[in-house]
Design a protein around this motif. Structure first.
Motif, short mmCIF file in Angstrom:
data_model
loop_
_atom_site.label_atom_id
_atom_site.label_comp_id
_atom_site.label_asym_id
_atom_site.label_seq_id
_atom_site.Cartn_x
_atom_site.Cartn_y
_atom_site.Cartn_z
N VAL A 284 0.94 -1.01 0.05
CA VAL A 284 0.08 0.03 0.16
C VAL A 284 0.87 1.18 0.14
O VAL A 284 1.77 1.43 1.04
CB VAL A 284 -0.90 -0.10 1.25
N ALA A 285 0.70 2.29 -0.92
CA ALA A 285 1.58 3.33 -1.03
C ALA A 285 0.72 4.49 -0.97
O ALA A 285 0.22 4.89 -1.93
CB ALA A 285 2.41 3.15 -2.49
N ASP B 145 -2.33 9.13 3.90
CA ASP B 145 -0.85 8.89 3.51
C ASP B 145 -0.78 7.57 4.19
O ASP B 145 0.33 7.41 4.96
CB ASP B 145 0.00 9.88 3.98
N ILE B 146 -1.40 6.37 3.97
CA ILE B 146 -1.29 5.08 4.50
C ILE B 146 -0.18 4.43 3.62
O ILE B 146 -0.36 4.29 2.41
CB ILE B 146 -2.45 4.19 4.92
N SER B 147 0.94 3.86 4.13
CA SER B 147 1.66 3.09 3.27
C SER B 147 2.17 1.79 4.28
O SER B 147 2.72 2.22 5.39
CB SER B 147 2.97 3.88 2.89
N PHE B 148 2.38 0.78 3.60
CA PHE B 148 2.77 -0.58 4.28
C PHE B 148 3.05 -1.48 3.32
O PHE B 148 2.43 -1.70 2.40
CB PHE B 148 2.09 -0.96 5.62
N GLU C 215 -1.62 4.16 -4.24
CA GLU C 215 -1.81 2.71 -4.98
C GLU C 215 -1.78 1.73 -4.26
O GLU C 215 -1.18 1.60 -2.99
CB GLU C 215 -0.29 2.74 -5.92
N VAL C 216 -2.48 0.59 -4.52
CA VAL C 216 -2.55 -0.62 -3.90
C VAL C 216 -2.06 -1.94 -4.60
O VAL C 216 -2.69 -1.97 -5.56
CB VAL C 216 -3.92 -1.06 -3.19
N PHE C 217 -1.14 -2.52 -4.25
CA PHE C 217 -0.36 -3.61 -5.08
C PHE C 217 -0.78 -4.81 -4.46
O PHE C 217 -0.57 -5.08 -3.33
CB PHE C 217 0.85 -3.39 -5.24
N ILE C 218 -1.26 -5.75 -5.12
CA ILE C 218 -1.50 -7.27 -4.76
C ILE C 218 -0.64 -8.13 -5.72
O ILE C 218 -0.97 -8.28 -6.78
CB ILE C 218 -3.02 -7.70 -4.73
#
Length: 102
Positions: free
Chosen positions: A4-5, A19-22, A57-60
């Protein structure tokens, strides 16, 4: 496996995610905890493509969910299982599209 960016999500004037990132690596277990109304369910819905971020952005598995067509999202959703507290339904889906419980 999951990245998660810098996601942001608001409903009207109310910011929910800021602004959540992990990242979560394959084989890693993660718990999302917090008080009621802090955006836990909103975050999870982003991970399965039920909601789309206002920014970020959300990457799976290296696939960016942002901008994916519904048909592509269906393939991503097959990689997930969800269990709700108290038999709740997806509020982003009509009742007839919610998966059967039991």
């Amino acid at each position: 496996m999951i990245k998660v960016a810098n996601i942001n999500k608001s409903f009207g004037a109310q910011p929910i995610l800021k602004d959540i990132s992990f990242e979560v690596s394959e084989g890693e277990s993660v718990a999302i905890i917090g008080r009621s109304g802090t955006g836990k369910s909103v975050l999870i819905k982003h991970l399965v493509g039920l909601l789309h971020p206002d920014a970020g952005e959300v990457f799976i598995e290296s696939e960016n969910l942002v901008g994916m067509a519904e048909r592509q999202l269906l393939k991503v959703r097959q990689k997930f299982g969800m269990l709700f507290q108290g038999g709740a339904l997806f509020d982003s889906l009509p009742v007839w599209e919610n998966p059967p419980s039991g």
